[in-house]
Scaffold this motif. Sequence first.
Motif, mmCIF file in Angstrom:
data_model
loop_
_atom_site.group_PDB
_atom_site.id
_atom_site.type_symbol
_atom_site.label_atom_id
_atom_site.label_comp_id
_atom_site.label_asym_id
_atom_site.label_seq_id
_atom_site.Cartn_x
_atom_site.Cartn_y
_atom_site.Cartn_z
ATOM 1 N N LEU A 120 0.829 -1.213 0.000
ATOM 2 C CA LEU A 120 0.000 0.000 0.000
ATOM 3 C C LEU A 120 0.859 1.256 0.000
ATOM 4 O O LEU A 120 0.580 2.227 -0.707
ATOM 5 N N GLU A 121 1.950 1.230 0.786
ATOM 6 C CA GLU A 121 2.850 2.396 0.829
ATOM 7 C C GLU A 121 3.488 2.628 -0.531
ATOM 8 O O GLU A 121 3.610 3.759 -0.991
ATOM 9 N N GLN B 192 1.065 4.209 -2.726
ATOM 10 C CA GLN B 192 0.805 5.598 -2.325
ATOM 11 C C GLN B 192 1.924 6.526 -2.774
ATOM 12 O O GLN B 192 1.696 7.610 -3.285
ATOM 13 N N ILE B 193 3.156 6.071 -2.624
ATOM 14 C CA ILE B 193 4.320 6.931 -2.900
ATOM 15 C C ILE B 193 4.623 7.005 -4.395
ATOM 16 O O ILE B 193 4.860 8.078 -4.940
ATOM 17 N N LYS C 69 4.093 6.372 -8.597
ATOM 18 C CA LYS C 69 3.090 6.265 -9.680
ATOM 19 C C LYS C 69 3.423 5.021 -10.479
ATOM 20 O O LYS C 69 4.406 4.984 -11.199
ATOM 21 N N GLN D 128 0.691 -2.207 -10.743
ATOM 22 C CA GLN D 128 -0.320 -1.929 -9.719
ATOM 23 C C GLN D 128 -1.160 -3.192 -9.434
ATOM 24 O O GLN D 128 -1.391 -3.562 -8.286
#
Length: 333
Positions: A134-135, A138-139, A141, A147
Motif C-alpha cells: 500500500l505504501e 501511495q508513494i 506512480k 499496480q
Amino acid sequence: MPYLVLKNKYKVRPLRIIFIFYWFLLAYILAALIFWFIDLNEQNKELTRLRLQAVSIHDAHFIQKVNKIENDEKRKTAQYISEGITFLLMILAGAVYVFRIIKKQLVQSEQQKNFMMAISHELKTPIAVTKLNLETMQIRKLEYGQQQKLIRSTIQEANRLNTLCNNMLYMSQLDSEGSSLTYEKIDLSTLAIDCAEDFILRFPERKIEMEVENDIFITGDKLLLQLAINNLLDNAIKYSGKEDVVLIKIVKESKKIKLQVIDQGIGVQAAEKEKIFEKYFRGSGKQTKGTGLGLYLTREIVKQHRGTISMKSNKPRGSIFEIQIRGSKNIYL
Ligand code: ADP
C-alpha cells in the motif's frame, strides 16, 4: 498474544521441575522398597536364630522343631519376595504411566512454543507485506500491470490472514466449549469450485484443476467445510512446486461422497503419516510457512460432519488427501 506467550513460557519450566522431581521420587521409592526387603529379611533371620537357640538339644522332637523353624524362615522369605515383586510391578506400572503423561506434556509444550513462534511470523508477514504494498502504491506512480501485481499480492496476504484467523477462531471454539455447527443445505460441488477459483485468482501462476461432479448436496456447516477445503488446497500449493498440478476432485459413489485434493509435491514421509493430523504437528521435511493447525482442524471439521479424512501417496509423487462423508439421514437431504 503476549498473554499466550507468557502462558507458554511458564508452563514449560514447572514441567521440567516435575520431571526431575519424578525421577527423584521414583529412585526414593525403589530404594525404600529394597531397604524394606533387606530389613524384613534380616529380622526373619534374627527371629530364626533366636527360635533355634530356644530349642533344647535334649528335646525329644528336636529335629522336627528345627525343621519347622527353618521351613518357617523359608516361607517368610518367599512371602517377602512375592510381596516385594508385586509392589515393584505396581510401582513400575505407575511410573511408566506417569512418565508417559509427563513426556506427552513436555512434547506438547515444545510444540506450543514452536506454534507461538510460527503464528507470530504468520501474523506479522501478511501485515508487513500489505503495508509495504500500500505504501508503494501511495508513494510511487505505478503502471497498471505493476499496480495489479501489488493488489493481487495484497489480496493473497489478506486471504492468508483470513484463513489463519478462521483456523484460530475454530481452534479456540474447540478448546473451550466445543464448536457447534450451523447446519444448512450446501451444494458441495459449488463450494469446492468456489474455493478452487479463489485459489486460481490468488495463485494465477499455479496449475489448479477441477474434476467436480455437479449437484452434490450435503447438510453441514458451510464456513467450516470451506475452511477444511481451503486448508487442503493451501497445503497442496505450499508443499508442491510451481510446475506441479493441484487437482480437486469430487465424486459420489452410491451413498459416499469423496472429496480429494491431489498434488504432485514433496509428499509425506512414511514415519510422519500417522502424525500429520495431530495438533501443532509440522513435518520435518522441506518446511514452508505454517502453524501445524491446518490438518488437525480439517480432521476435526470432517469428524463433526461424521466423515473421515485420510492421506495416501500419489504416484509417482505427491499426496492425495481424501475426505469421505458417509450418507446418513441427518447429513443428507
Ligand atoms: P502446516 O502446513 O501449517 O505445517 P498442517 O497441519 O496443515 O500444518 O500440516 C501438517 C504437516 O503435514 C505439514 O507440516 C507437512 O509436513 C505435512 N503436509 C500437509 N499437507 C501436505 C501435502 N499436501 N504434501 C506434503 N506434506 C504435507
